[in-house]
Write an enzyme that holds these catalytic residues in place. Structure first.
Site, PDB file in Angstrom:
ATOM      1  N   GLU A  19      -0.974  -5.443   8.861  1.00 45.74           N
ATOM      2  CA  GLU A  19      -0.076  -4.828   9.844  1.00 45.74           C
ATOM      3  C   GLU A  19      -0.626  -5.000  11.261  1.00 45.74           C
ATOM      4  OE1 GLU A  19       0.629  -0.718   8.857  1.00 45.74           O
ATOM      5  OE2 GLU A  19       1.292  -1.206   6.829  1.00 45.74           O
TER       6      GLU A  19
ATOM      7  N   ASP B   3      -1.078  -6.071  -0.129  1.00 47.01           N
ATOM      8  CA  ASP B   3      -1.392  -5.449   1.157  1.00 47.01           C
ATOM      9  C   ASP B   3      -2.896  -5.270   1.317  1.00 47.01           C
ATOM     10  OD1 ASP B   3       0.554  -4.845   3.052  1.00 47.01           O
ATOM     11  OD2 ASP B   3       1.319  -3.144   1.899  1.00 47.01           O
TER      12      ASP B   3
ATOM     13  N   LYS C 226      -1.087  -9.250   3.066  1.00 45.31           N
ATOM     14  CA  LYS C 226      -0.263  -8.790   4.202  1.00 45.31           C
ATOM     15  C   LYS C 226      -1.111  -7.858   5.059  1.00 45.31           C
ATOM     16  CE  LYS C 226       3.353  -5.807   3.740  1.00 45.31           C
ATOM     17  NZ  LYS C 226       2.887  -4.643   4.532  1.00 45.31           N
TER      18      LYS C 226
ATOM     19  N   GLU D  41       9.803  -4.036  10.134  1.00 47.24           N
ATOM     20  CA  GLU D  41      10.166  -2.739   9.540  1.00 47.24           C
ATOM     21  C   GLU D  41      10.766  -1.803  10.596  1.00 47.24           C
ATOM     22  OE1 GLU D  41       7.299  -0.932   6.928  1.00 47.24           O
ATOM     23  OE2 GLU D  41       8.442   0.940   6.810  1.00 47.24           O
TER      24      GLU D  41
ATOM     25  N   ASP E  11       0.842  -1.207   0.000  1.00 53.06           N
ATOM     26  CA  ASP E  11       0.000   0.000   0.000  1.00 53.06           C
ATOM     27  C   ASP E  11       0.876   1.254   0.000  1.00 53.06           C
ATOM     28  OD1 ASP E  11       0.853  -0.230   2.598  1.00 53.06           O
ATOM     29  OD2 ASP E  11      -1.125   0.054   3.519  1.00 53.06           O
ATOM     30  N   SER E  12       2.216   1.051   0.016  1.00 56.94           N
ATOM     31  CA  SER E  12       3.137   2.168  -0.224  1.00 56.94           C
ATOM     32  C   SER E  12       2.843   2.799  -1.580  1.00 56.94           C
ATOM     33  CB  SER E  12       4.595   1.678  -0.181  1.00 56.94           C
ATOM     34  OG  SER E  12       4.766   0.544  -1.008  1.00 56.94           O
TER      35      SER E  12
HETATM   36  O1  KIV Z   1       3.616  -1.114   1.577  1.00 59.26           O
HETATM   37  C1  KIV Z   1       4.787  -1.522   1.520  1.00 59.26           C
HETATM   38  O2  KIV Z   1       5.509  -1.303   0.536  1.00 59.26           O
HETATM   39  C2  KIV Z   1       5.290  -2.283   2.641  1.00 59.26           C
HETATM   40  C3  KIV Z   1       6.748  -2.576   2.670  1.00 59.26           C
HETATM   41  C4  KIV Z   1       7.492  -1.351   2.983  1.00 59.26           C
HETATM   42  C5  KIV Z   1       7.081  -3.693   3.574  1.00 59.26           C
HETATM   43  O3  KIV Z   1       4.559  -2.619   3.516  1.00 59.26           O
END
Ligand code: KIV
Length: 285
Positions: A119, A87, A117, A186, A48-49
């Site tokens: 968090e 994510d 993924k 992280e 989600d970056s």
């Molecule tokens: O969203 C992302 O790119 C991430 C990585 C930095 C692990 O969660």
């Protein structure tokens, strides 16, 4: 890269056991996913970056399920061998179990991701359990969890003192026990990440967490330095793609304005009869 067999969660577990580091990078679109797969990455993370590096937000909080689906679909069209993890965006796994499973299910059924993924520490272990029981592989993510940036008070290193380090270790164990197949660590001190990596059976994937992790992940736009103005300490820029693009596009602009592009080699031609016909119809030479 010669490896052709598709990467699975079992492959990743074996890589940990054999001390064969796992290479993970983010990708958000078809061409970059194709390039990183050809370069030999084991896992592609549709992070989600993308909210920050592709969509221009200043955090990952505004990213939606629709954003994640759109980009995951593009990546999975390109990735044939690498294991694609998508994510789950902010608050998409904090509602009812049914809603959480439905959201994760969309990333797999429509987005064709192989895993999701999420968090959070031991507080989300029950969510990990429900998802894995539903057949959805889960990568966990602890330490600096960017979706909690406003709660953490910024993008800061986590687990620096003994109590915080012990909490991270307990979180990692709880997430592994709940069925996560891997954990992202992280911005965690190297020493803490190394202890966590040795203590749990599932692979740890570090970002700003040192060489003691079982694998590493970086954001694609950071690795190639694509229009990113900030460079966190843990990032290594392998090429300055942003500069190359700017140079190429400014040459293009100059040539268009000077009339030197397009050149003879870039144009198509009509036959003489067609041209004569056009002039005959009053088009000025
Ligand atoms: O969203 C992302 O790119 C991430 C990585 C930095 C692990 O969660």
């Amino acid at each position: 890269m010669t490896r052709t067999q598709a990467v699975t969660t079992a492959t990743l577990r074996k890589q940990k056991q054999e001390k064969n580091p796992i290479a993970v990078i983010t990708a958000y679109d078809y061409p970059s996913a194709k390039l990183v797969e050809e370069a030999g990455v084991d896992v592609i993370l549709v992070g989600d970056s993308l909210g920050m590096v592709v969509l221009g937000y200043d955090s990952t909080v505004p990213v939606t399920m629709d954003d994640m689906l759109h980009h995951t679909k593009a990546v999975t069209r390109a990735a044939k061998r690498a294991f694609v993890v998508a994510d789950m965006p902010f608050l998409s796994y904090h509602g009812s179990v049914e809603q959480t499973i439905a959201n994760a299910g969309r990333l797999m059924q429509e987005g064709l991701a192989k895993a999701v993924k999420i968090e959070g520490g031991s507080e989300i272990a029950p969510v990990v359990k429900k998802l894995t029981q539903a057949g959805i592989p889960v990568m966990a993510h602890i330490g600096l969890t960017p979706q909690a940036v406003h709660q953490l008070g910024g993008f800061k290193v986590q687990g620096r003192d003994a109590a915080a380090a012990r909490k991270l270790l307990a979180d990692a164990q709880a997430l592994a026990d709940a069925g996560a197949f891997a954990i992202v660590l992280e911005c965690v001190p190297e020493e803490v990440a190394a202890v966590i990596s040795k203590s749990i059976d599932i692979p740890t994937i570090g970002i700003g967490a040192g060489a003691g992790c079982d694998g590493q992940v970086l954001v694609f736009h950071d690795v190639v330095s694509f229009a990113s103005s900030i460079k966190p300490k843990f990032v290594k820029q392998y090429v300055q793609v942003g500069e190359l693009i700017e140079t190429a596009v400014s040459s293009y602009v100059k040539e268009v304005k000077a009339g030197s592009f397009p050149g003879k080699e870039h144009v198509f031609h009509a036959d003489e009869e067609t041209v004569a016909h056009l002039y005959g119809e009053g088009v000025k030479a």
